[in-house]
Write a protein that holds these residues in place. Structure first.
Motif, PDB file in Angstrom:
ATOM      1  N   LEU A 170      -6.436  -0.398   0.243  1.00  0.00           N
ATOM      2  CA  LEU A 170      -6.211  -1.847   0.238  1.00  0.00           C
ATOM      3  C   LEU A 170      -7.507  -2.604   0.494  1.00  0.00           C
ATOM      4  O   LEU A 170      -7.776  -3.640  -0.131  1.00  0.00           O
ATOM      5  N   ALA A 171      -8.345  -2.087   1.405  1.00  0.00           N
ATOM      6  CA  ALA A 171      -9.625  -2.735   1.688  1.00  0.00           C
ATOM      7  C   ALA A 171     -10.533  -2.711   0.459  1.00  0.00           C
ATOM      8  O   ALA A 171     -11.203  -3.708   0.141  1.00  0.00           O
ATOM      9  N   LEU A 172     -10.552  -1.599  -0.233  1.00  0.00           N
ATOM     10  CA  LEU A 172     -11.359  -1.497  -1.456  1.00  0.00           C
ATOM     11  C   LEU A 172     -10.839  -2.444  -2.540  1.00  0.00           C
ATOM     12  O   LEU A 172     -11.622  -3.066  -3.268  1.00  0.00           O
ATOM     13  N   LEU A 173      -9.513  -2.568  -2.631  1.00  0.00           N
ATOM     14  CA  LEU A 173      -8.940  -3.488  -3.612  1.00  0.00           C
ATOM     15  C   LEU A 173      -9.289  -4.936  -3.253  1.00  0.00           C
ATOM     16  O   LEU A 173      -9.574  -5.752  -4.139  1.00  0.00           O
ATOM     17  N   ALA A 230       4.223  -0.162  -3.176  1.00  0.00           N
ATOM     18  CA  ALA A 230       3.796  -1.521  -3.511  1.00  0.00           C
ATOM     19  C   ALA A 230       2.405  -1.512  -4.141  1.00  0.00           C
ATOM     20  O   ALA A 230       2.134  -2.257  -5.094  1.00  0.00           O
ATOM     21  N   LEU A 231       1.515  -0.672  -3.598  1.00  0.00           N
ATOM     22  CA  LEU A 231       0.167  -0.548  -4.175  1.00  0.00           C
ATOM     23  C   LEU A 231       0.244  -0.062  -5.610  1.00  0.00           C
ATOM     24  O   LEU A 231      -0.448  -0.582  -6.506  1.00  0.00           O
ATOM     25  N   PHE A 232       1.109   0.936  -5.858  1.00  0.00           N
ATOM     26  CA  PHE A 232       1.307   1.402  -7.233  1.00  0.00           C
ATOM     27  C   PHE A 232       1.885   0.295  -8.105  1.00  0.00           C
ATOM     28  O   PHE A 232       1.533   0.170  -9.274  1.00  0.00           O
ATOM     29  N   GLY A 233       2.802  -0.492  -7.530  1.00  0.00           N
ATOM     30  CA  GLY A 233       3.401  -1.579  -8.288  1.00  0.00           C
ATOM     31  C   GLY A 233       2.365  -2.578  -8.761  1.00  0.00           C
ATOM     32  O   GLY A 233       2.392  -3.029  -9.910  1.00  0.00           O
ATOM     33  N   VAL A 234       1.435  -2.927  -7.875  1.00  0.00           N
ATOM     34  CA  VAL A 234       0.379  -3.870  -8.247  1.00  0.00           C
ATOM     35  C   VAL A 234      -0.529  -3.265  -9.309  1.00  0.00           C
ATOM     36  O   VAL A 234      -0.900  -3.930 -10.287  1.00  0.00           O
TER      37      VAL A 234
END
Length: 396
Positions: free
Chosen positions: A288-291, A225-229
């Motif tokens: 995710l926190a950095l994003l 999902a992170l890659f998808g975003v």
């Protein structure tokens, strides 16, 4: 010795063919903003166009994931290259949203055929005793190809003419060269069966796998999902919130996530598969926190750090997840369990991304991104807590 050298040369060429196919799957990433300007569609439709790819991959994994075991690796991979070429032609001919969706679907079908067959083919081309090195070649080809796609398209779109056409023309030429190389390489399946003998693989989950499959699947879902975003909406965020409109920069940020994933997967050998899954979850949580910080404070540096840390976490967690579920699976159910894990992973690369696109209308891209981060952080935190209480066995 000469025989080993020839085998490694063939293994490397097989890896190059694998990489060329995967380049096409991420090639449109830095170009979505240009397509929006040309065709006038919303951020939601960008994510839908992107997610169509995952549906193609899932369909092939479910229906034809084991076909190369029967008919041979080369016919399946040649078919995958034909689909990759057809995808490039769709993008070259694009006059509207339908063409883009068709191109993405064909790209997904191509990647679905390559994901399993090319990995096994590269390993089979290696000389005896070279399994570990061949796994590295396959991993580097897969993730490296995914990373090179946005990098190539971004550089060509920024510094060359015809930004919506030249990247796909170049890829079409690379596919043609890869087909010639693949034609020359040997077939590795000795006993082939007719296509009519192939039956679709049904995802399955034996009882002894369920305890480890839950956290492994959750980590895989979040990582993809992170890659998808990153590959669907990060170029829009860079342009709208950070005023970074250089396509080469946006392509490089996305490429960084994939290259970091390759490094994370390679680190599993030193970290150990048993520890890589919880460490990967921690890396995903940090990414995710950095994003979230990047979205809140509009800082490019935090986007780059998120790509580095989150990508490495994805690589660690996914290879750890794959090792864990493979080790826990009985031999006669291993293929179906791995297929189930890949289906969950590719659901992660599509469903949350569409959710981000849907929410970007009413609450904006940054707000939608923060909602996504909260949901994914909750999911991966649950997996991490479970893994701390029920560690994966050291044998995995």
């Amino acid at each position: 010795m000469d025989g080993d050298r020839r085998a490694w040369r063939r293994c490397g060429l097989g890896g190059a063919v694998f990489a060329v196919c995967m380049i096409g799957t991420t090639l449109p990433t830095p170009l979505y903003g240009l397509y929006q300007e040309k065709f006038g569609f919303s951020e939601l439709l960008v994510t839908v166009v992107y997610a169509v790819y995952a549906f193609g991959v899932i369909g092939v994994l479910l229906l034809a994931g084991n076909v190369s075991d029967a008919v041979g690796r080369k016919p399946v991979l040649l078919c995958g290259l034909v689909l990759a070429a057809a995808s490039a032609v769709c993008f070259l001919s694009a006059t509207g949203l339908g063409w883009l969706c068709a191109g993405r679907l064909l790209s997904g079908l191509s990647a679905g055929l390559f994901t399993g067959a090319a990995t096994v083919y590269v390993m089979e081309l290696a000389p005896p005793g070279g399994a570990s090195r061949a796994t590295f070649v396959a991993t580097a080809a897969n993730m490296g190809g995914l990373g090179c796609g946005p990098l190539l398209a971004g550089v060509l779109a920024q510094y060359a003419a015809w930004p919506l056409y030249l990247p796909f023309a170049v890829h079409l030429a690379l596919v043609a060269g890869s087909a010639a190389v693949l034609w020359w390489l040997p077939e590795t399946v000795r006993e082939r069966r007719p296509l009519s003998a192939v039956r679709p693989q049904r995802p399955g989950l034996p009882p002894q796998v369920r305890a480890v499959f839950g956290p492994a699947a959750a980590a895989s879902f979040v990582g993809f999902a992170l890659f998808g975003v990153f590959t669907s909406v990060s170029p829009a965020f860079l342009a709208q919130s950070l005023d970074v409109r250089n396509h080469a920069v946006s392509g490089s940020v996305v490429a960084l996530a994939f290259f970091s994933s390759t490094a994370g997967q390679l680190a599993v050998g030193r970290v150990g598969a048993a520890r890589s899954l919880p460490l990967g979850c921690a890396g995903l949580l940090a990414g995710l926190a950095l994003l979230a910080g990047a979205l809140y404070w509009d800082l490019l540096l935090l986007v780059v750090l998120s790509a580095l840390v989150g990508g490495a976490g994805q690589g660690l967690s996914f290879r750890g997840a794959l090792s864990a579920v493979t080790e826990a699976s009985p031999a006669d159910r291993r293929a179906s369990v791995v297929s189930t894990l890949f289906v969950v992973a590719y659901a992660g690369i599509s469903v949350p991304v569409i959710g981000v696109g849907f929410l970007s209308g009413p609450i904006g891209l940054e707000g939608a991104g923060l909602v996504f981060i909260v949901c994914m952080a909750a999911l991966v935190s649950t997996a991490a807590v479970y893994l701390l209480r029920h560690p994966v066995r050291a044998g995995t």
